[in-house]
Design a protein around this motif. Structure first.
Motif, mmCIF file in Angstrom:
data_model
loop_
_atom_site.group_PDB
_atom_site.id
_atom_site.type_symbol
_atom_site.label_atom_id
_atom_site.label_comp_id
_atom_site.label_asym_id
_atom_site.label_seq_id
_atom_site.Cartn_x
_atom_site.Cartn_y
_atom_site.Cartn_z
ATOM 1 N N LEU A 142 0.849 -1.210 0.001
ATOM 2 C CA LEU A 142 -0.050 -0.134 0.053
ATOM 3 C C LEU A 142 0.955 1.327 0.117
ATOM 4 C CD1 LEU A 142 -2.650 1.232 0.207
ATOM 5 C CD2 LEU A 142 -2.600 1.239 2.754
ATOM 6 N N GLY A 143 1.968 1.327 0.914
ATOM 7 C CA GLY A 143 2.782 2.408 0.963
ATOM 8 C C GLY A 143 3.589 2.700 -0.372
ATOM 9 N N VAL A 144 3.917 1.573 -1.032
ATOM 10 C CA VAL A 144 5.013 1.584 -2.385
ATOM 11 C C VAL A 144 3.892 2.097 -3.348
ATOM 12 C CG1 VAL A 144 5.956 0.164 -4.171
ATOM 13 C CG2 VAL A 144 6.656 0.008 -1.577
ATOM 14 N N ALA A 145 2.561 1.452 -3.396
ATOM 15 C CA ALA A 145 1.826 2.037 -4.390
ATOM 16 C C ALA A 145 1.330 3.371 -4.338
ATOM 17 C CB ALA A 145 0.410 1.204 -4.276
ATOM 18 N N LEU A 146 1.011 4.123 -2.986
ATOM 19 C CA LEU A 146 0.830 5.270 -3.046
ATOM 20 C C LEU A 146 2.179 6.153 -3.316
ATOM 21 C CD1 LEU A 146 -0.854 7.559 -1.289
ATOM 22 C CD2 LEU A 146 0.650 7.166 0.578
ATOM 23 N N LEU A 147 3.271 5.900 -2.887
ATOM 24 C CA LEU A 147 4.433 6.595 -3.473
ATOM 25 C C LEU A 147 4.543 6.511 -5.125
ATOM 26 C CD1 LEU A 147 6.898 5.585 -0.564
ATOM 27 C CD2 LEU A 147 5.789 7.789 -0.833
ATOM 28 N N TRP A 148 4.919 5.239 -5.241
ATOM 29 C CA TRP A 148 4.617 5.125 -7.014
ATOM 30 C C TRP A 148 3.804 6.134 -7.781
ATOM 31 C CZ3 TRP A 148 7.963 2.130 -9.724
ATOM 32 C CH2 TRP A 148 7.758 2.168 -10.891
ATOM 33 N N ASN A 149 2.628 5.879 -7.291
ATOM 34 C CA ASN A 149 1.578 6.745 -7.915
ATOM 35 C C ASN A 149 1.712 8.306 -7.662
ATOM 36 O OD1 ASN A 149 -0.868 7.353 -9.225
ATOM 37 N ND2 ASN A 149 -1.964 7.419 -7.573
ATOM 38 N N LEU A 150 2.418 8.766 -6.692
ATOM 39 C CA LEU A 150 2.493 9.942 -6.335
ATOM 40 C C LEU A 150 3.789 10.731 -7.133
ATOM 41 C CD1 LEU A 150 1.455 12.533 -5.265
ATOM 42 C CD2 LEU A 150 3.035 12.251 -3.070
ATOM 43 N N LEU A 151 4.953 9.905 -7.010
ATOM 44 C CA LEU A 151 6.177 10.137 -7.503
ATOM 45 C C LEU A 151 6.619 9.708 -9.057
ATOM 46 C CD1 LEU A 151 8.473 9.510 -4.295
ATOM 47 C CD2 LEU A 151 7.784 11.537 -5.147
ATOM 48 N N LEU A 152 5.999 8.520 -9.298
ATOM 49 C CA LEU A 152 6.504 8.187 -10.757
ATOM 50 C C LEU A 152 5.053 7.925 -11.562
ATOM 51 C CD1 LEU A 152 9.088 5.378 -9.690
ATOM 52 C CD2 LEU A 152 9.357 7.725 -10.654
ATOM 53 N N GLY A 153 3.894 8.422 -11.063
ATOM 54 C CA GLY A 153 3.053 7.900 -11.832
ATOM 55 C C GLY A 153 2.576 9.074 -12.944
ATOM 56 N N PRO A 154 1.465 9.160 -13.696
ATOM 57 C CA PRO A 154 1.016 9.883 -14.706
ATOM 58 C C PRO A 154 1.062 11.169 -14.204
ATOM 59 C CG PRO A 154 -0.739 8.990 -14.113
ATOM 60 C CD PRO A 154 0.114 8.318 -13.221
#
Length: 107
Positions: free
Chosen positions: A94-106
């Motif tokens: 959950l934490g990785v998905a949150l960071l991934w979406n915020l930092l590396l997402g669209p």
């Protein structure tokens, strides 16, 4: 159990409080998407880091329960350890998905 949760939460909050300003300083050197993310959403990044650290601590506790025989090996340690590993992996994801979406997402 409550004491372990309090200690784990404190460690996760400390790690997030240390890593977030370091990331902000590194991202603030050059203008880009990371600088914008840290300036606009630093509290979400801190929460994501806290979730990742808390999940990793729980995974570590589960692995110790599964493979540790300090004192005496209890019958339900394997089940409790496997449960802790699964819960910790979920929290970390959950934490990785949150960071991934915020930092590396669209953008």
């Amino acid at each position: 159990m409550i004491q372990r949760l309090i200690v784990s939460s404190g460690i996760a909050a400390l790690a997030a409080c240390v890593l977030t300003p370091v990331g902000y300083l590194l991202a603030g050197r050059h203008h880009g998407r990371f600088q914008d993310a840290f300036q606009g959403h630093w509290e979400i990044i801190a929460a994501g880091l806290a979730l990742v650290v808390l999940g990793l601590l729980e995974v570590g506790r589960g692995l110790v329960l599964c493979f540790g025989v300090l004192g005496a090996f209890e019958v339900d340690n394997l089940v409790r350890g496997a449960g802790s590993v699964l819960v910790g992996a979920g929290i970390t994801a959950l934490g990785v998905a949150l960071l991934w979406n915020l930092l590396l997402g669209p953008v």
